[in-house]
Each structure stands twice: as C-alpha cells, then as structure tokens.
Motif scaffolding. Structure first.
Motif, PDB file in Angstrom:
ATOM      1  N   GLN A   1     150.054  23.027 121.645  1.00 26.25           N
ATOM      2  CA  GLN A   1     149.121  21.902 121.601  1.00 26.25           C
ATOM      3  C   GLN A   1     148.246  21.830 122.839  1.00 26.25           C
ATOM      4  OE1 GLN A   1     152.372  21.761 120.976  1.00 26.25           O
ATOM      5  NE2 GLN A   1     152.761  20.641 119.077  1.00 26.25           N
ATOM      6  N   ASP A   2     148.758  22.255 123.977  1.00 27.10           N
ATOM      7  CA  ASP A   2     148.006  22.166 125.224  1.00 27.10           C
ATOM      8  C   ASP A   2     147.200  23.421 125.536  1.00 27.10           C
ATOM      9  OD1 ASP A   2     148.981  19.605 125.689  1.00 27.10           O
ATOM     10  OD2 ASP A   2     150.716  20.334 126.811  1.00 27.10           O
ATOM     11  N   VAL A   3     147.181  24.362 124.620  1.00 23.31           N
ATOM     12  CA  VAL A   3     146.419  25.596 124.829  1.00 23.31           C
ATOM     13  C   VAL A   3     144.945  25.340 124.545  1.00 23.31           C
ATOM     14  CG1 VAL A   3     145.987  27.907 123.884  1.00 23.31           C
ATOM     15  CG2 VAL A   3     148.323  27.190 124.435  1.00 23.31           C
ATOM     16  N   ASP A   4     144.106  25.700 125.498  1.00 21.53           N
ATOM     17  CA  ASP A   4     142.657  25.539 125.338  1.00 21.53           C
ATOM     18  C   ASP A   4     141.951  26.840 124.990  1.00 21.53           C
ATOM     19  OD1 ASP A   4     142.617  22.775 126.044  1.00 21.53           O
ATOM     20  OD2 ASP A   4     142.830  23.339 128.154  1.00 21.53           O
ATOM     21  N   ALA A   5     142.554  27.972 125.332  1.00 16.77           N
ATOM     22  CA  ALA A   5     141.889  29.258 125.132  1.00 16.77           C
ATOM     23  C   ALA A   5     142.847  30.273 124.525  1.00 16.77           C
ATOM     24  CB  ALA A   5     141.365  29.797 126.467  1.00 16.77           C
ATOM     25  N   LEU A   6     142.331  31.002 123.550  1.00 19.20           N
ATOM     26  CA  LEU A   6     143.041  32.127 122.955  1.00 19.20           C
ATOM     27  C   LEU A   6     142.403  33.414 123.459  1.00 19.20           C
ATOM     28  CD1 LEU A   6     143.221  30.880 119.243  1.00 19.20           C
ATOM     29  CD2 LEU A   6     145.000  30.674 121.002  1.00 19.20           C
ATOM     30  N   LEU A   7     143.191  34.235 124.106  1.00 20.01           N
ATOM     31  CA  LEU A   7     142.731  35.522 124.619  1.00 20.01           C
ATOM     32  C   LEU A   7     143.297  36.614 123.718  1.00 20.01           C
ATOM     33  CD1 LEU A   7     143.390  34.865 128.405  1.00 20.01           C
ATOM     34  CD2 LEU A   7     141.222  34.647 127.173  1.00 20.01           C
ATOM     35  N   PHE A   8     142.437  37.484 123.227  1.00 25.78           N
ATOM     36  CA  PHE A   8     142.830  38.447 122.204  1.00 25.78           C
ATOM     37  C   PHE A   8     142.859  39.872 122.731  1.00 25.78           C
ATOM     38  CE2 PHE A   8     141.517  34.839 119.800  1.00 25.78           C
ATOM     39  CZ  PHE A   8     142.169  34.910 118.569  1.00 25.78           C
ATOM     40  N   ASP A   9     143.994  40.518 122.548  1.00 29.39           N
ATOM     41  CA  ASP A   9     143.969  41.964 122.523  1.00 29.39           C
ATOM     42  C   ASP A   9     143.095  42.360 121.335  1.00 29.39           C
ATOM     43  OD1 ASP A   9     145.069  44.737 123.095  1.00 29.39           O
ATOM     44  OD2 ASP A   9     145.710  44.441 121.013  1.00 29.39           O
ATOM     45  N   VAL A  10     142.453  43.515 121.406  1.00 32.85           N
ATOM     46  CA  VAL A  10     141.490  43.869 120.356  1.00 32.85           C
ATOM     47  C   VAL A  10     141.940  45.082 119.543  1.00 32.85           C
ATOM     48  CG1 VAL A  10     139.104  44.529 119.876  1.00 32.85           C
ATOM     49  CG2 VAL A  10     139.589  42.833 121.643  1.00 32.85           C
ATOM     50  N   PHE A  11     142.194  46.209 120.205  1.00 29.54           N
ATOM     51  CA  PHE A  11     142.576  47.423 119.486  1.00 29.54           C
ATOM     52  C   PHE A  11     143.892  47.204 118.739  1.00 29.54           C
ATOM     53  CE2 PHE A  11     140.183  49.297 123.125  1.00 29.54           C
ATOM     54  CZ  PHE A  11     139.192  49.948 122.397  1.00 29.54           C
ATOM     55  N   GLY A  12     143.854  47.272 117.430  1.00 33.30           N
ATOM     56  CA  GLY A  12     145.066  47.107 116.636  1.00 33.30           C
ATOM     57  C   GLY A  12     145.334  45.675 116.251  1.00 33.30           C
ATOM     58  N   THR A  13     144.980  44.727 117.105  1.00 32.31           N
ATOM     59  CA  THR A  13     145.199  43.314 116.808  1.00 32.31           C
ATOM     60  C   THR A  13     144.067  42.744 115.971  1.00 32.31           C
ATOM     61  OG1 THR A  13     146.412  43.034 118.894  1.00 32.31           O
ATOM     62  CG2 THR A  13     145.577  41.037 117.835  1.00 32.31           C
ATOM     63  N   VAL A  14     142.833  43.027 116.369  1.00 30.50           N
ATOM     64  CA  VAL A  14     141.663  42.498 115.680  1.00 30.50           C
ATOM     65  C   VAL A  14     140.961  43.575 114.853  1.00 30.50           C
ATOM     66  CG1 VAL A  14     139.444  41.323 116.007  1.00 30.50           C
ATOM     67  CG2 VAL A  14     141.379  40.756 117.484  1.00 30.50           C
ATOM     68  N   VAL A  15     141.005  44.818 115.321  1.00 30.73           N
ATOM     69  CA  VAL A  15     140.342  45.912 114.610  1.00 30.73           C
ATOM     70  C   VAL A  15     141.347  47.000 114.253  1.00 30.73           C
ATOM     71  CG1 VAL A  15     138.083  45.486 115.641  1.00 30.73           C
ATOM     72  CG2 VAL A  15     139.664  47.066 116.766  1.00 30.73           C
ATOM     73  N   ASP A  16     141.059  47.684 113.150  1.00 25.92           N
ATOM     74  CA  ASP A  16     141.890  48.766 112.639  1.00 25.92           C
ATOM     75  C   ASP A  16     141.380  50.086 113.208  1.00 25.92           C
ATOM     76  OD1 ASP A  16     143.357  50.615 111.212  1.00 25.92           O
ATOM     77  OD2 ASP A  16     142.538  50.062 109.247  1.00 25.92           O
ATOM     78  N   TRP A  17     141.808  50.399 114.427  1.00 29.98           N
ATOM     79  CA  TRP A  17     141.323  51.615 115.090  1.00 29.98           C
ATOM     80  C   TRP A  17     141.734  52.876 114.330  1.00 29.98           C
ATOM     81  CZ3 TRP A  17     144.956  55.164 116.330  1.00 29.98           C
ATOM     82  CH2 TRP A  17     146.281  54.714 116.443  1.00 29.98           C
TER      83      TRP A  17
END
Length: 255
Positions: A6-22
C-alpha cells in the motif's frame, strides 16, 4: 488478505524476460539472418539461450566488482564474436560478416513484449510510477520502449549508475533519483536473484512467472503470505494491476 504494497509509490521493472520475450524475439532474428545466408539446421533457440547466458554471466561478474563494459550493446557484440569463434558455431562465422553481426546486436533493441505487458503497464501507470531498472543500456531501453509500446514514466539503466544488478548501488540509486526511500519502491522481476538484491536494500518484491525465466526456481517461489520470501507472486502484469488495485495478495494455492 492485505498485501504490504500500500505504501509503494514506484514500481521498478526488470525488462529482459520480465516485460519482453527476449528468447523468441532473438531466435526469430537469428533465423532470418540464417535464412538470408543459406544456413539450415541450426538451433536458433539454443543460440539465443547461449548468448543470453553469456550476458548473465558477464553482468553478474561485473556486478561483483569485475572489469568489463557497462554498455550491453558492446557486451552483446563481444559475446557474439566469441560464440562465432567457438567450435560449436564457427561454421557461421564466415557467412555472418560485420553488418550481419551489427544487425543481430541491434535485434536486442526490438524485442516483443509478453502478451500482457503493454496493457498491464498502461494500467499500472494509472496507479504508480512505473520505470525500468534494467542492465540494458539507455538507448536499447528507449528503442525497446518505442518498439514494444512500453509506456515508462522514466528509464533507469544501470549504465547510468556505473554498476550492474544485483549490485546494491543499482537499486539504491534508482530510489534516490525518485526521491523515495527503498521501502516505497517495489522491484518487479522474473528472476529471484534480482528480487533478493532489491529486498536486501529494503525494497518490496514482486515475482512475475515467465516461461523462459528461472526454470530451476520458478515453481518454488512463494509469496510471504504462503511462507515464501517475496511480497507478491503473479503470472502477468494485468494480474499485478488487479492485486494492487484491490490491495489483496492472492495465496499461492489459488493461482
């Protein structure tokens, strides 16, 4: 059961594999290069995985204090040359000159997002600050965002911080640039080692199960509500948006 995000203001994303299908994206780029030069019978998926394994090995070595390039384009080019000089792939070297190799390195800038990534990010962007925290270099991440329609509020590349994840400085510097304590940030990743690095500096942790990532660990990762080590486990970014919107953690047994 309420989660502790609930107190999180920012989501930081790993990208390779997490967001994109490398893996699929690079295998297709390799297949196109192979077809253009009359190469048949190669296992392009295995080539992609070996290339990626080299990246993982090098970034973690440098994160631990080793010497090496902090530009992933340079690293990818060096690793590609090394692979083409190895006995397993040497038969490709004479057919793939410098222009082909440059194009293959550039292919890492044009990776397809997972099916849920774009819609998930647009939804999450309405709830939180969303930013990359990736070992990819800045230009790679900018190009990828445009190519795959990834609507980041800002891009953090560890290139800017002079380290690679999981060096603690990567996580701390990203939080500092957002004027937030680590406890008000959450890392979203498909790699447990990355989440452990974030947790060690006080960030919240969100594990996204992806079919190409963490094969040895994926099925065993559990949320704290189920006696595990991460704050949330989910199977898509849309599911994560639902969890954050409702304030509920989905117990592992119900996923």
């Amino acid at each position: 059961m309420a989660n502790n995000l609930q107190d999180v203001d920012a989501l930081l994303f790993d990208v390779f594999g997490t967001v994109v299908d490398w893996q699929s994206s690079i295998a297709k780029a390799l297949a196109r290069a192979g077809d253009a030069h009359g190469i048949v019978g190669a296992d392009w998926g295995e080539f992609a995985r070996e290339w990626r394994a080299g990246y993982s090995r090098e970034t973690q070595r440098i994160a631990a204090g080793g010497l090496g390039s902090l530009n992933v384009d340079t690293m990818h080019a060096e690793l590609l040359d090394q692979m083409l000089n190895s006995p397993r792939w040497a038969h490709l070297a004479s057919r793939w000159g410098s222009s082909v190799r440059c194009n293959l390195v550039q292919a890492w800038h044009e990776l397809d997002g997972w099916e849920d990534s774009t819609d998930g990010l647009y939804t999450l962007k309405q709830q939180k600050i969303i930013a990359t925290l990736s070992n990819g270099n800045v230009r790679l991440l900018v190009d990828m965002a445009k190519y795959a329609d990834l609507p980041w509020d800002t891009i953090f590349s560890t290139q800017l911080f002079g380290v690679y994840k999981p060096n603690p400085k990567a996580y701390l510097d990203a939080a500092q640039h957002l004027s937030l304590p680590p406890s008000r940030c959450a890392l979203v990743a498909a790699h447990i080692y990355d989440l452990r690095g974030a947790a060690a500096v006080g960030m919240k942790t969100i594990y996204v199960r992806r079919p190409t990532e963490d094969a040895a660990f994926r099925d065993g990762v559990k949320a704290k509500v189920d006696g595990g080590e991460v704050d949330v486990v989910c199977d898509s970014l849309l599911e994560l948006a639902q969890v954050l919107g409702s304030g509920a953690t989905i117990p592992q047994a119900r996923l």
